[in-house]
Design a protein around this motif. Structure first.
Motif, PDB file in Angstrom:
ATOM      1  N   UNK A 233     -16.256  65.067 -77.895  1.00 56.35           N
ATOM      2  CA  UNK A 233     -17.610  65.596 -77.802  1.00 56.35           C
ATOM      3  C   UNK A 233     -18.579  64.047 -77.903  1.00 56.35           C
ATOM      4  N   UNK A 234     -18.133  63.048 -78.785  1.00 53.68           N
ATOM      5  CA  UNK A 234     -18.622  61.907 -78.827  1.00 53.68           C
ATOM      6  C   UNK A 234     -18.640  61.246 -77.503  1.00 53.68           C
ATOM      7  N   UNK A 235     -17.365  60.978 -77.101  1.00 56.39           N
ATOM      8  CA  UNK A 235     -17.122  60.417 -75.727  1.00 56.39           C
ATOM      9  C   UNK A 235     -18.216  60.951 -74.484  1.00 56.39           C
ATOM     10  N   UNK A 236     -18.127  62.210 -74.532  1.00 56.34           N
ATOM     11  CA  UNK A 236     -19.055  62.968 -73.456  1.00 56.34           C
ATOM     12  C   UNK A 236     -20.250  62.610 -73.487  1.00 56.34           C
ATOM     13  N   UNK A 237     -20.820  62.573 -74.739  1.00 52.30           N
ATOM     14  CA  UNK A 237     -22.466  62.208 -74.938  1.00 52.30           C
ATOM     15  C   UNK A 237     -22.733  60.896 -74.664  1.00 52.30           C
ATOM     16  N   UNK A 238     -21.742  60.173 -74.985  1.00 54.79           N
ATOM     17  CA  UNK A 238     -21.923  58.596 -74.570  1.00 54.79           C
ATOM     18  C   UNK A 238     -22.054  58.399 -72.982  1.00 54.79           C
ATOM     19  N   UNK A 239     -21.037  59.265 -72.467  1.00 49.82           N
ATOM     20  CA  UNK A 239     -20.892  59.031 -71.032  1.00 49.82           C
ATOM     21  C   UNK A 239     -22.496  59.689 -70.260  1.00 49.82           C
TER      22      UNK A 239
ATOM     23  N   UNK B  95     -25.259  59.738 -71.676  1.00 48.32           N
ATOM     24  CA  UNK B  95     -26.543  58.893 -72.015  1.00 48.32           C
ATOM     25  C   UNK B  95     -26.255  57.805 -71.158  1.00 48.32           C
ATOM     26  N   UNK B  96     -24.950  57.547 -70.533  1.00 49.74           N
ATOM     27  CA  UNK B  96     -24.944  56.176 -69.820  1.00 49.74           C
ATOM     28  C   UNK B  96     -25.639  56.627 -68.272  1.00 49.74           C
ATOM     29  N   UNK B  97     -24.976  57.935 -68.059  1.00 50.16           N
ATOM     30  CA  UNK B  97     -25.747  58.306 -66.603  1.00 50.16           C
ATOM     31  C   UNK B  97     -27.113  58.322 -66.821  1.00 50.16           C
ATOM     32  N   UNK B  98     -27.717  58.875 -67.911  1.00 51.88           N
ATOM     33  CA  UNK B  98     -29.198  59.025 -67.949  1.00 51.88           C
ATOM     34  C   UNK B  98     -29.952  57.677 -67.911  1.00 51.88           C
ATOM     35  N   UNK B  99     -29.264  56.749 -68.504  1.00 48.94           N
ATOM     36  CA  UNK B  99     -29.703  55.409 -68.371  1.00 48.94           C
ATOM     37  C   UNK B  99     -29.707  54.715 -66.875  1.00 48.94           C
ATOM     38  N   UNK B 100     -28.570  54.912 -66.252  1.00 45.69           N
ATOM     39  CA  UNK B 100     -28.746  54.548 -64.887  1.00 45.69           C
ATOM     40  C   UNK B 100     -29.525  55.100 -64.004  1.00 45.69           C
ATOM     41  N   UNK B 101     -29.770  56.444 -64.181  1.00 49.98           N
ATOM     42  CA  UNK B 101     -30.674  57.219 -63.591  1.00 49.98           C
ATOM     43  C   UNK B 101     -32.077  56.974 -63.805  1.00 49.98           C
ATOM     44  N   UNK B 102     -32.531  56.309 -65.080  1.00 51.77           N
ATOM     45  CA  UNK B 102     -33.947  55.898 -65.265  1.00 51.77           C
ATOM     46  C   UNK B 102     -33.957  54.498 -64.499  1.00 51.77           C
TER      47      UNK B 102
END
Length: 170
Positions: free
Chosen positions: A135-141, A143-150
Motif C-alpha cells: 500500500x505504501x509503494x502504491x501510494x508513493x507511485x 503521488x509521483x504520477x500526480x506530481x508529474x501531472x502537475x
C-alpha cells in the motif's frame, strides 16, 4: 455521612493552606491529604469560639506532634486526614495490584499465543506487513504520477499564457 459542613470547610481551608507558596500547577486532593500531614496546624479564626479540646498555638510556635508518625496523633484537626490517608494508600495499592496483574496476564497470554499459534501468527503478521508495504509503494507511485501531472499542467498553463500574450499583440 456528614452531619454538618464543618468537615468540608476545614478540608477546603486545609487545601488553601497547603497551596500557600506552592508553584502554579495542578494539585489533587491526594496531594493535599499527603502534604497536609506535614504542615503545622492551621490557626483557628479569631472571630470563632475555640473548638472543644483545641490547643491554642501561636502562628510562630512550631507544631507539637504527639508520637510523631503515629496514626491519629497529628496536629489538632487532622484526624480525618489520617483516616483519608489510609484510604488513599489502599486505593494506590489497589491500582498497583491491578497494573501488576495486567502485566502478568499480558505475559501469560503472549506466551500461550506463541506456544499455540506462533507459526500461524508469524505468517499472518508477515502477510499484513507485506500488504502494508504494498500500500505504501502504491501510494508513493500515485503521488509521483500526480506530481508529474502537475508539472505537465504547469507547462501547459505557461504555453497558454504565451498564446494569449501573442493574441493581444497587434
Amino acid at each position: 455521612r456528614a452531619t454538618s459542613r464543618d468537615l468540608f470547610a476545614r478540608g477546603a481551608l486545609r487545601a488553601a493552606h497547603f497551596l500557600l507558596g506552592k508553584a502554579p500547577g495542578r494539585y489533587s486532593m491526594r496531594d493535599v491529604i499527603l502534604g497536609s500531614l506535614y504542615l503545622p496546624p492551621m490557626a483557628h479564626p479569631p472571630h470563632l469560639p475555640p473548638r472543644p479540646h483545641q490547643e491554642h498555638h501561636s502562628p510562630s510556635e512550631p507544631c507539637r506532634w504527639e508520637g510523631s508518625g503515629t496514626r491519629g496523633k497529628g496536629p489538632e484537626g487532622t484526624e480525618f486526614l489520617d483516616l483519608e490517608l489510609s484510604k488513599v494508600l489502599l486505593s494506590e495499592a489497589d491500582g498497583l495490584v491491578r497494573e501488576a496483574a495486567r502485566e502478568l496476564m499480558k505475559e501469560a497470554i503472549r506466551a500461550r499465543l506463541k506456544e499455540r499459534l506462533g507459526e500461524h501468527l508469524e505468517a499472518i503478521a508477515h502477510l499484513a506487513a507485506d500488504e502494508f508495504l504494498e500500500a505504501i509503494a502504491t501510494n508513493l507511485a500515485i503521488e509521483h504520477l500526480i506530481d508529474e501531472h502537475r508539472q505537465r499542467r504547469g507547462a501547459m498553463e505557461a504555453r497558454l499564457r504565451e498564446i494569449r500574450a501573442r493574441m493581444k499583440r497587434p
